[in-house]
Design a protein around this motif. Structure first.
Motif, PDB file in Angstrom:
ATOM      1  N   VAL A  15      29.741  47.170  76.607  1.00  0.00           N
ATOM      2  CA  VAL A  15      29.454  47.866  77.869  1.00  0.00           C
ATOM      3  C   VAL A  15      30.763  48.287  78.524  1.00  0.00           C
ATOM      4  N   ASN A  16      31.729  47.386  78.484  1.00  0.00           N
ATOM      5  CA  ASN A  16      33.039  47.684  79.042  1.00  0.00           C
ATOM      6  C   ASN A  16      33.688  48.876  78.336  1.00  0.00           C
ATOM      7  N   LYS A  17      33.519  48.899  77.024  1.00  0.00           N
ATOM      8  CA  LYS A  17      34.071  49.999  76.227  1.00  0.00           C
ATOM      9  C   LYS A  17      33.466  51.338  76.672  1.00  0.00           C
ATOM     10  N   ILE A  18      32.173  51.317  76.870  1.00  0.00           N
ATOM     11  CA  ILE A  18      31.483  52.530  77.301  1.00  0.00           C
ATOM     12  C   ILE A  18      31.996  52.963  78.674  1.00  0.00           C
ATOM     13  N   TRP A  19      32.173  51.998  79.519  1.00  0.00           N
ATOM     14  CA  TRP A  19      32.648  52.291  80.860  1.00  0.00           C
ATOM     15  C   TRP A  19      34.040  52.945  80.809  1.00  0.00           C
ATOM     16  N   ASN A  20      34.884  52.418  79.929  1.00  0.00           N
ATOM     17  CA  ASN A  20      36.233  52.971  79.821  1.00  0.00           C
ATOM     18  C   ASN A  20      36.245  54.343  79.169  1.00  0.00           C
ATOM     19  N   ALA A  21      35.361  54.542  78.224  1.00  0.00           N
ATOM     20  CA  ALA A  21      35.241  55.872  77.619  1.00  0.00           C
ATOM     21  C   ALA A  21      34.804  56.872  78.690  1.00  0.00           C
ATOM     22  N   THR A  22      33.961  56.390  79.588  1.00  0.00           N
ATOM     23  CA  THR A  22      33.510  57.236  80.695  1.00  0.00           C
ATOM     24  C   THR A  22      34.673  57.592  81.619  1.00  0.00           C
ATOM     25  N   ARG A  23      35.485  56.601  81.923  1.00  0.00           N
ATOM     26  CA  ARG A  23      36.659  56.857  82.785  1.00  0.00           C
ATOM     27  C   ARG A  23      37.530  57.926  82.161  1.00  0.00           C
ATOM     28  N   PHE A  24      37.748  57.786  80.869  1.00  0.00           N
ATOM     29  CA  PHE A  24      38.545  58.780  80.147  1.00  0.00           C
ATOM     30  C   PHE A  24      37.913  60.164  80.281  1.00  0.00           C
ATOM     31  N   THR A  25      36.623  60.201  80.073  1.00  0.00           N
ATOM     32  CA  THR A  25      35.905  61.464  80.140  1.00  0.00           C
ATOM     33  C   THR A  25      36.009  62.081  81.532  1.00  0.00           C
ATOM     34  N   LEU A  26      35.767  61.266  82.545  1.00  0.00           N
ATOM     35  CA  LEU A  26      35.816  61.776  83.919  1.00  0.00           C
ATOM     36  C   LEU A  26      37.205  62.329  84.255  1.00  0.00           C
ATOM     37  N   MET A  27      38.230  61.591  83.844  1.00  0.00           N
ATOM     38  CA  MET A  27      39.603  62.031  84.101  1.00  0.00           C
ATOM     39  C   MET A  27      39.876  63.390  83.490  1.00  0.00           C
ATOM     40  N   TYR A  39      36.821  70.668  84.759  1.00  0.00           N
ATOM     41  CA  TYR A  39      35.793  71.296  83.929  1.00  0.00           C
ATOM     42  C   TYR A  39      34.793  71.987  84.851  1.00  0.00           C
ATOM     43  N   PRO A  40      34.523  73.273  84.609  1.00  0.00           N
ATOM     44  CA  PRO A  40      33.696  74.015  85.544  1.00  0.00           C
ATOM     45  C   PRO A  40      32.234  73.552  85.604  1.00  0.00           C
ATOM     46  N   GLY A  41      31.727  72.972  84.525  1.00  0.00           N
ATOM     47  CA  GLY A  41      30.337  72.557  84.523  1.00  0.00           C
ATOM     48  C   GLY A  41      29.413  73.759  84.423  1.00  0.00           C
ATOM     49  N   GLY A  42      28.125  73.526  84.643  1.00  0.00           N
ATOM     50  CA  GLY A  42      27.160  74.602  84.518  1.00  0.00           C
ATOM     51  C   GLY A  42      27.096  75.103  83.100  1.00  0.00           C
ATOM     52  N   ASP A  43      26.749  76.388  82.938  1.00  0.00           N
ATOM     53  CA  ASP A  43      26.626  76.929  81.592  1.00  0.00           C
ATOM     54  C   ASP A  43      27.960  77.457  81.097  1.00  0.00           C
ATOM     55  N   VAL A  44      28.755  76.565  80.615  1.00  0.00           N
ATOM     56  CA  VAL A  44      30.056  76.969  80.103  1.00  0.00           C
ATOM     57  C   VAL A  44      29.873  77.653  78.753  1.00  0.00           C
ATOM     58  N   THR A  47      32.519  69.814  74.371  1.00  0.00           N
ATOM     59  CA  THR A  47      31.996  68.883  73.362  1.00  0.00           C
ATOM     60  C   THR A  47      31.936  67.470  73.921  1.00  0.00           C
ATOM     61  N   LEU A  48      33.004  67.086  74.587  1.00  0.00           N
ATOM     62  CA  LEU A  48      33.083  65.752  75.173  1.00  0.00           C
ATOM     63  C   LEU A  48      31.905  65.513  76.119  1.00  0.00           C
ATOM     64  N   PHE A  49      31.679  66.500  76.980  1.00  0.00           N
ATOM     65  CA  PHE A  49      30.605  66.413  77.957  1.00  0.00           C
ATOM     66  C   PHE A  49      29.236  66.340  77.267  1.00  0.00           C
ATOM     67  N   THR A  50      29.070  67.203  76.287  1.00  0.00           N
ATOM     68  CA  THR A  50      27.791  67.268  75.556  1.00  0.00           C
ATOM     69  C   THR A  50      27.492  65.965  74.824  1.00  0.00           C
ATOM     70  N   VAL A  51      28.482  65.489  74.092  1.00  0.00           N
ATOM     71  CA  VAL A  51      28.282  64.269  73.291  1.00  0.00           C
ATOM     72  C   VAL A  51      28.063  63.070  74.208  1.00  0.00           C
ATOM     73  N   MET A  52      28.824  63.031  75.276  1.00  0.00           N
ATOM     74  CA  MET A  52      28.705  61.938  76.236  1.00  0.00           C
ATOM     75  C   MET A  52      27.290  61.881  76.810  1.00  0.00           C
ATOM     76  N   LYS A  53      26.774  63.017  77.183  1.00  0.00           N
ATOM     77  CA  LYS A  53      25.432  63.051  77.781  1.00  0.00           C
ATOM     78  C   LYS A  53      24.375  62.564  76.781  1.00  0.00           C
ATOM     79  N   LEU A  66      28.729  61.372  86.266  1.00  0.00           N
ATOM     80  CA  LEU A  66      29.200  62.346  85.281  1.00  0.00           C
ATOM     81  C   LEU A  66      28.440  63.663  85.389  1.00  0.00           C
ATOM     82  N   VAL A  67      27.132  63.591  85.407  1.00  0.00           N
ATOM     83  CA  VAL A  67      26.319  64.810  85.460  1.00  0.00           C
ATOM     84  C   VAL A  67      26.209  65.290  86.900  1.00  0.00           C
TER      85      VAL A  67
END
Length: 728
Positions: free
Chosen positions: A421-433, A438-443, A519-525, A546-547
């Motif tokens: 769980v901690n690993k996932i949380w840290n991967a999330t931190r990386f992703t958010l950073m 990232y513009p979001g929406g329909d990129v 890709t990061l955003f897509t895979v993460m979701k 994230l979303v």
RNA sequence: AGGCGGGUAGCUCAGCGGGAAGAGCGCCACGCUUACACCGUGGAAGUCACAGGUUCGAAUCCUGUUCCGCCUACCA
């Protein structure tokens, strides 16, 4: 409840009668066979002499419950027992009571046990009751509802059953009737609710004639209308259902549904009705008394699948949801409840209550003991949750739930998943950073801007989705859990995130960076959605940040495999690059080279495709293997002072000034030994005429392919070793 | 007594419609590299309970033995 009772009654499937039941002297009620728990006790087997009426010696009977002799109405022997052949039909005198009772022959008696003669107490033992029925013996109740001896017990009246035992024994001994006593382990039934010893007792009870109903419930499973999973439970289910006995449904307790039967005070008529009657239909008398007994709680529980949906009304809910698709429960509830729901569902609805019944594992303690309050070995889920978190705990349970096996809960395992769980949380931190801009929406991302790792991770994600969905469809929760674990930790975190770091950090190529972010955003979701059933809290929390569009992951669509993500080419290219990186890391590790030291590497191959893959992937190799110089060519020349690694047709040379040649030699020899062993096994196989003649062509080709690969490796190792020799 | 399940790495367990032994934890070595030391990289570690059999080939199928667990029934 009343509807079902009345229908069963009218169909002749409910009857009332004097039968021996399991009676709890504390609860003052009958309980069903299933509610009795057996407990091993150290007791004694006493031998008691019953003298013949004529005055000669008599017969010896064996018993664990001497006090019940007060209610004896016969002595039984086996019909084939030579010892007693001439005694059948004679009369013995029951000691202390002086009752004249006959010696009878019954098949139930075993010649081997005890003296071969058994006392028969119809009112206090189920077997004796059955014998009494066959031989029309008198049934004498010697105890009241509290297991205290009644007036039939003569001088022992008013004594508790165990107190009475001591007194009876003393008096038997005094009279010279007690002729033997030996220690004896036997099991005693207890009330599952209050643990009081059960007293088998004759009383008037209501029963369901269960065989005809059970037959349909058996057929439903045979025909596959209901599937029990894991399927091994089906044989257990059949075993029990085939040997089922009539179900005692009346209870003498103050709570529960009262049995819908009324008795007319005037004419004694028995009225069975769904509505409270006010007049006797026969004599028009208005003095009616309802049956005092209530129903076993399992009786109404058995109706649960349809009664909760509005039955007997033909409601929309009933039409929509019956039969239900799945029942998940523990195996210990299979007979108590599941089988009864099956029987009642088939009876009242003419259809099974559920399509699938998944019997989950039972959680045991670390020693594999079943948890129980009296043993004090309960693992409190709340404590585990406080210690490791609800998500880690839940994921652990899923990961442990292999079909057909119980779960031995271990805190170490939960701790391991807490780290996950901690690993996932840290991967999330990386992703958010890295998604801050990232513009979001329909990129929109051009296909051409996607990097090899982008394509690869989506391909791996797709495979993972496929595995998870497949596993969940088959209730293989542990497989689903390990697929996700493997993907998240060892593919997404270990490789993908590391591979795209330079792209994300460097802002030199905005298009590629955007593609990586996308890709990061897509895979993460998608990963969060896959994880959500296993880790509801963390995934929702991450989803919200994230979303961040006001939606909940709970109502998002679960991932499905997408052909658009399939990219076997990217998979194999990435495989080669990862192989090269691992090979260099292996050399670094085994040669004890500090992780911080940058290395020079030469990669050589004659194979065009490998050359191209390694060439275009050089950046990834330099980065993840920590190199400061990488040369890729097709040269045959092999550098000196180099450690050698082999990945298929690719040779990797790690250049080492002042290399520890002894260390490298040892490393290569270890590898060589492994290769030689494999080579021997396979060449033996290929040399075997029978194998070549009888094995399928596919297998042979696979083995030959394997052989070529290993031989290639062997040759490279050989030359590398020779080179080392020359250097020395 | 009958039924069911199990004995695979030090521990907890996957794999069992037959074709080079897997995971997590633990262990050893090296590392504070801008997501994570609850971490990273690499490594060591198994006669797949025992004995037969089927098969070219068995952890995987069959038979037997043994030990462990559970369920059901009975136990005078």
């Amino acid at each position: 409840m009343r509807d079902v009772f009345v229908r069963l009654y009218n169909d002749g499937l409910i009857y009332q009668g004097d039968y021996i039941v399991n009676w709890c002297p504390r609860c003052h009620t009958a309980i069903s066979d299933l509610e009795v728990e057996y407990d091993e006790r150290n007791g004694f087997l006493w031998q008691i002499l019953y003298p013949f009426a004529e005055g000669d010696r008599g017969v010896v009977v064996a018993t664990t419950r001497p006090e019940t002799m007060l209610g004896d109405t016969a002595v039984a022997v086996s019909p084939g027992d030579k010892r007693y052949e001439d005694k059948i039909g004679r009369i013995v005198i029951l000691p202390l009571v002086n009752r004249r009772i006959p010696i009878i022959a019954d098949d139930l008696v075993s010649m081997e046990f005890g003296s071969g003669a058994v006392k028969v107490t119809p009112a206090s033992d189920p077997n004796d009751f059955a014998i009494a029925e066959r031989h029309r013996l008198e049934v004498i109740k010697i105890m009241d509802g509290s297991a205290v001896i009644n007036e039939n017990g003569g001088v022992y009246k008013g004594q508790d059953r165990y107190e009475c035992r001591e007194n009876v024994l003393r008096d038997l001994e005094k009279g010279g009737y007690l002729v033997g006593k030996e220690p004896y382990v036997h099991s005693v039934g207890q009330c599952y609710r209050c643990k009081t010893d059960i007293e088998p007792m004759v009383s008037k009870q209501w029963f369901v004639k269960i065989k005809p109903v059970a037959k349909k419930a058996i057929a439903a499973v045979v025909k596959g209308k209901t599937k029990l999973l894991p399927a091994t439970w089906e044989s257990t289910y059949f075993e029990w259902m085939n040997n089922i006995r009539d179900w005692c449904i009346s209870r003498q307790i103050w709570w529960g549904h009262r049995i819908p039967v009324w008795y007319c005070d005037t004419c004694g008529k028995e009225i069975v009705s769904t509505k409270d009657p006010t007049l006797c239909p026969d004599c028009r008398g208005n003095s009616l008394k309802q049956e005092e007994d209530v129903l076993d709680t399992w009786f109404s529980s058995a109706l649960w699948p349809f009664s909760t949906l509005g039955w007997p009304d033909k409601t929309k809910a009933l039409k929509t949801f019956y039969p239900t698709s799945l029942l998940i429960t523990g195996f210990d509830i299979l007979f108590f409840w599941v089988a009864r729901m099956m029987m009642m569902g088939l009876y009242a609805m003419k259809d099974v209550p559920f399509r699938d019944v998944y019997l989950h594992a039972l959680v045991r303690d670390e020693e594999g003991e079943k948890m129980s309050k009296s043993l004090g070995n309960i693992i409190d889920p709340i404590e585990m949750i406080e210690k490791f978190g609800a998500d880690a705990f839940r994921f652990t349970l899923a990961a442990f739930t292999a079909q057909g096996r119980d779960v031995r809960m271990s805190e170490e395992r939960i701790a391991g998943y807490k780290h996950f769980v901690n690993k996932i949380w840290n991967a999330t931190r990386f992703t958010l950073m890295n998604l801050e801009d990232y513009p979001g929406g329909d990129v929109h991302v051009e296909k051409g801007d996607e990097s090899l790792p982008d394509r690869w991770i989506k391909h791996r994600l797709n495979i993972t989705i496929d595995e998870v969905v497949g596993s969940l469809n088959e209730y293989r929760f542990n497989d689903a859990a390990s697929s996700i674990y493997q993907f998240v930790w060892h593919e997404f975190c270990d490789w993908y995130l590391e591979l795209i770091k330079p792209t994300l950090y460097g802002k030199s190529d905005p298009a590629k960076r955007l593609a990586a972010q996308h890709t990061l955003f897509t895979v993460m979701k998608a990963t969060l959605k896959l994880l959500h059933p296993f880790m509801p809290f963390v995934t929702e929390e991450i989803w919200q940040t994230l979303v961040n569009d006001g939606s909940s992951i709970m109502v998002s669509e679960f991932p499905a495999p997408d052909d658009g993500y399939q990219d076997p080419l990217a998979d194999s290219r990435m495989g080669i690059i990862m192989g090269v990186i691992s090979s260099i890391r292996n050399i670094r590790g085994e040669m004890n080279i500090a992780p911080s030291r940058k290395l020079k590497v030469v990669i050589a191959t004659q194979e065009e495709r490998s050359l191209e893959v390694v060439g275009t992937g050089a950046g990834y190799i330099v980065n993840l293997a920590n190199l400061n110089n990488l040369v890729v060519d097709r040269s045959e020349e092999e550098p000196n002072n180099a450690a050698t690694g082999i990945i298929g047709a690719i040779k990797v040379f790690v250049l080492l000034e002042g290399m520890d040649t002894a260390g490298e030699k040892a490393r290569l020899e270890k590898e060589m030994a492994r290769v030689n062993k494999d080579l021997m096994i396979i060449s033996k196989k290929l040399a075997n005429r029978d194998f070549m003649a009888k094995a399928s062509r596919e297998v042979i080709e696979k083995e030959e392919e394997k052989f070529r690969g290993i031989k290639e490796k062997h040759d490279v190792l050989e030359t590398a070793l020779k080179r080392l020799q020359n250097m020395a």
